[in-house]
Write a protein that holds these residues in place. Structure first.
Motif, PDB file in Angstrom:
ATOM      1  N   HIS A   2      36.630  34.980  46.717  1.00 49.58           N
ATOM      2  CA  HIS A   2      35.663  35.616  45.818  1.00 49.58           C
ATOM      3  C   HIS A   2      35.225  36.967  46.378  1.00 49.58           C
ATOM      4  O   HIS A   2      35.102  37.950  45.642  1.00 49.58           O
ATOM      5  N   ASP A   3      34.993  37.031  47.702  1.00 51.06           N
ATOM      6  CA  ASP A   3      34.555  38.279  48.310  1.00 51.06           C
ATOM      7  C   ASP A   3      35.654  39.335  48.247  1.00 51.06           C
ATOM      8  O   ASP A   3      35.375  40.521  48.055  1.00 51.06           O
ATOM      9  N   GLN A   4      36.909  38.930  48.365  1.00 51.89           N
ATOM     10  CA  GLN A   4      38.013  39.868  48.240  1.00 51.89           C
ATOM     11  C   GLN A   4      38.021  40.494  46.853  1.00 51.89           C
ATOM     12  O   GLN A   4      38.205  41.708  46.715  1.00 51.89           O
ATOM     13  N   HIS A   5      37.829  39.682  45.836  1.00 53.30           N
ATOM     14  CA  HIS A   5      37.809  40.203  44.464  1.00 53.30           C
ATOM     15  C   HIS A   5      36.673  41.210  44.280  1.00 53.30           C
ATOM     16  O   HIS A   5      36.835  42.244  43.607  1.00 53.30           O
ATOM     17  N   ARG A   6      35.522  40.895  44.865  1.00 54.39           N
ATOM     18  CA  ARG A   6      34.381  41.805  44.734  1.00 54.39           C
ATOM     19  C   ARG A   6      34.676  43.149  45.395  1.00 54.39           C
ATOM     20  O   ARG A   6      34.396  44.212  44.830  1.00 54.39           O
ATOM     21  N   VAL A   7      35.263  43.120  46.597  1.00 54.10           N
ATOM     22  CA  VAL A   7      35.583  44.362  47.313  1.00 54.10           C
ATOM     23  C   VAL A   7      36.614  45.171  46.531  1.00 54.10           C
ATOM     24  O   VAL A   7      36.485  46.401  46.400  1.00 54.10           O
ATOM     25  N   LYS A   9      37.138  45.145  43.341  1.00 54.51           N
ATOM     26  CA  LYS A   9      36.478  45.695  42.157  1.00 54.51           C
ATOM     27  C   LYS A   9      35.652  46.926  42.517  1.00 54.51           C
ATOM     28  O   LYS A   9      35.637  47.931  41.788  1.00 54.51           O
ATOM     29  N   GLN A  10      34.976  46.885  43.663  1.00 50.94           N
ATOM     30  CA  GLN A  10      34.215  48.051  44.127  1.00 50.94           C
ATOM     31  C   GLN A  10      35.142  49.239  44.376  1.00 50.94           C
ATOM     32  O   GLN A  10      34.818  50.380  44.025  1.00 50.94           O
ATOM     33  N   GLU A  39      28.165  49.076  53.298  1.00 52.98           N
ATOM     34  CA  GLU A  39      28.012  47.728  52.742  1.00 52.98           C
ATOM     35  C   GLU A  39      29.187  46.841  53.125  1.00 52.98           C
ATOM     36  O   GLU A  39      29.026  45.675  53.476  1.00 52.98           O
ATOM     37  N   ASN A  40      30.410  47.418  53.084  1.00 53.41           N
ATOM     38  CA  ASN A  40      31.593  46.628  53.378  1.00 53.41           C
ATOM     39  C   ASN A  40      31.612  46.120  54.821  1.00 53.41           C
ATOM     40  O   ASN A  40      32.206  45.091  55.113  1.00 53.41           O
ATOM     41  N   SER A  43      30.451  42.743  54.822  1.00 58.34           N
ATOM     42  CA  SER A  43      31.166  41.839  53.928  1.00 58.34           C
ATOM     43  C   SER A  43      32.013  40.840  54.696  1.00 58.34           C
ATOM     44  O   SER A  43      32.358  41.045  55.860  1.00 58.34           O
ATOM     45  N   SER A  45      35.028  40.263  53.731  1.00 66.63           N
ATOM     46  CA  SER A  45      36.352  40.887  53.656  1.00 66.63           C
ATOM     47  C   SER A  45      36.218  42.364  53.989  1.00 66.63           C
ATOM     48  O   SER A  45      35.651  43.132  53.210  1.00 66.63           O
TER      49      SER A  45
END
Length: 565
Positions: A2-7, A9-10, A39-40, A43, A45
């Motif tokens: 899920h965190d990979q998808h968020r990164v 998308k960013q 921010e990353n 994270s 990821s």
């Protein structure tokens, strides 16, 4: 994941070109891009490499002593890139192997480790550009590259495949046009490796923003040194309203310590949760809710009022269906269950009432999530544990009672070992797929009939049996298939035709049932068939057992006839 998808998308949002005057001004100031880095860094990821649009990122693990405190003036002089690798360096007097960072301009990084490596195999188009990850890192954490995921993976505590380092090709929004490439890494793994090696993650970046329709080249741009938060510094230059750049470094402090890593590997069960189960407390002769936690149980040799570790808990048979439905992940044996590299249930069995049972001392070895799976099927005992479990688990004696399915599998295993020409194992995993039905489900029964038919009947070699029949003086018809040919061979070997038919009948029955039960599971004819079987055998499990016994007895005669000792 899920965190990979968020990164990702960013990143896609960051790489989109600005449109309004305000967006352009903010883009040229680099604030949004630097905010992403900041921010990353927190994270799960972490972006380790990025080459797309106006953004370039490359990462190095530097010795902590070399960047504590960081010399940003030195760090911003970096020229490292992922195409650097180990190489042979030579001069008139000396030849040696140089490391990727040996000639790095930043002294702080020279003794560090590069994480991402870009490589290319000249002359091979499919390997013109590909990614590798620092080998000590992948080996230490048991990571393996899986091409279908384009990631270095391992199994997590539940036996699922986990992407630890992943390469993603970025595309322009709404198109399939390549935009660049990014490598994401697990922050937890990076922190553990950094702690083990006394290193700190340093992220090097170079952002270059250009409005191509206004840009005519770099001239006397304004430039200065800037900071963004506590851990980012960079050299900034700009052509007002036209272009800008930022070249710098980011320090990402390691979020764990060597002591914490040691504790995680040596004492990973200290904080483990444990479920409670309705169980038969044999020591106190009562059925009650009992925790399976190790400190709530005692062994036979410890004087204690606590229940024994071999306190049995009982479950609805549906508890096993999960393990039958994913053969790649789970290995279901007749008395044990394993999940690839993650956990192992040493023993279970099924009692006369059809309940699955195992012991609290084995349940507590499972991950908590797996314990909860068992808990949802937990129920009070309807009888005792099986006779087999009583002998092997509690009395410590061999169980020599006859089990038709195990006997049948043993005979087939022997045929495979001696390379009998008239029967072949069609798949190495087939014996492991065959089990008694655990539930009253017609679908499970039909699936197990299919598995048994694929293992046993589909193994007979039609060409060999046809040749064998001719050798025995028979004349096989062209339309005869393997079971008909098998019966003909028995006749040729001296059996009366009726007797040969009775020997082959269980195999034919299995093959016919496989078609009727599996192919027409929801039909009226299948329903009538099941009702007839239930009237005769009581349960689908007992029918399957009786059929397995008949097939086992038939195979013994067939083997003695076609493959005499």
């Amino acid at each position: 994941m899920h965190d990979q998808h968020r990164v990702l998308k960013q990143l896609q949002a960051l790489l989109a070109l600005p449109e309004t005057t305000e967006e352009i001004a903010a883009w040229l100031e680099l604030g949004v891009s630097l905010d992403f880095l900041e921010e990353n860094a927190r994270s799960d990821s972490v972006v380790l490499f990025l080459s797309a649009g106006h953004m370039y990122v490359h990462s190095v693990l530097a010795p902590t002593g070399a960047v504590s405190p960081p010399n940003f003036e030195d760090l911003t002089s970096w020229h490292a890139d992922p195409w650097s690798s180990w190489s042979i360096t030579y001069s008139a007097n000396k030849t040696w192997i140089s490391s990727p960072l040996e000639s790095e301009a930043s002294k702080s990084l020279r003794k560090g480790e590069q994480i991402v490596f870009m490589r290319g195999f000249e002359g091979v188009p499919s390997r013109s550009s590909y990614v590798e990850i620092l080998q000590p890192l992948t080996h230490v954490f048991g990571l393996h590259f899986m091409p279908e995921r384009n990631a270095w993976c391992r199994l997590d505590r539940l036996g699922d495949i986990e992407d630890v380092f992943r390469v993603v090709s970025l595309q322009e929004p709404g198109t399939k046009t390549p935009q660049g490439r990014v490598v994401l890494g697990s922050r937890k793994v990076l922190d553990q490796y950094a702690a083990l090696t006394g290193a700190t993650l340093v992220r090097l970046f170079d952002f270059t923003c250009i409005l191509s329709e206004r840009f005519s080249g770099w001239g006397s741009e304004d430039s200065d040194r800037r900071a963004h938060g506590e851990n980012i510094q960079y050299r900034y230059g700009r052509m007002k309203g036209t272009a800008s750049y930022g070249r710098g470094a980011q320090i990402i402090p390691t979020a764990t310590t060597l002591e914490e890593v040691s504790r995680a590997f040596w004492h990973d069960d200290e904080d483990k949760q444990h479920a409670t189960f309705i169980a038969y407390d044999r020591k106190h002769d009562q059925v009650r809710e009992i925790s399976c936690a190790p400190d709530a149980l005692a062994n036979y040799f410890t004087k204690s009022d606590k229940p024994w570790e071999v306190t049995p808990a009982f479950f609805k048979p549906e508890v096993l269906l999960k393990y039958k439905s994913d053969r790649e992940k789970y290995k279901l044996d007749h008395r044990s269950i394993g999940c690839r590299g993650a956990w192992y249930l040493k023993t279970y069995d099924v009692n006369e009432e059809g309940q699955v049972h195992t012991y609290l001392g084995y349940l507590n070895k499972l991950p908590f999530e797996e314990q909860l799976h068992w808990k949802q099927y937990n129920e009070a005992p309807k009888g005792g544990i099986s006779e087999r479990a009583l002998k092997t688990d509690l009395y410590g004696t061999w169980d020599e009672s006859y089990d038709p399915l195990l006997s049948l599998k043993a005979k087939l295993r022997r045929l495979e070992e001696i390379h009998a020409p008239w029967w072949t194992l069609r798949g190495k995993d087939l014996p492991d797929r065959v089990h008694y039905p655990a539930t009253a489900s017609p679908d499970e029964w039909a699936e197990e009939l299919l598995n048994l038919d694929q293992l046993l009947v589909e193994g007979f070699e039609e060409k060999v049996l046809r040749a064998k029949g001719i050798e025995l003086g028979e004349q096989p018809q062209d339309q005869m298939r393997s079971l008909g040919l098998l019966q003909l061979c028995l006749v040729g070997a001296g059996f009366e035709e009726e007797h040969a038919g009775r020997i082959v009948a269980p195999l034919k029955s299995l093959h016919q049932l496989r078609s009727k039960a599996k192919g027409h599971a929801g039909g009226e004819s299948a329903k009538v068939l099941r009702q007839s079987i239930l009237q005769e055998h009581g349960t689908l499990r007992e029918h399957y057992r009786a059929l397995a016994q008949a097939c086992d007895e038939s195979l013994a005669i067939i083997t003695n006839t076609l493959q005499p000792a």
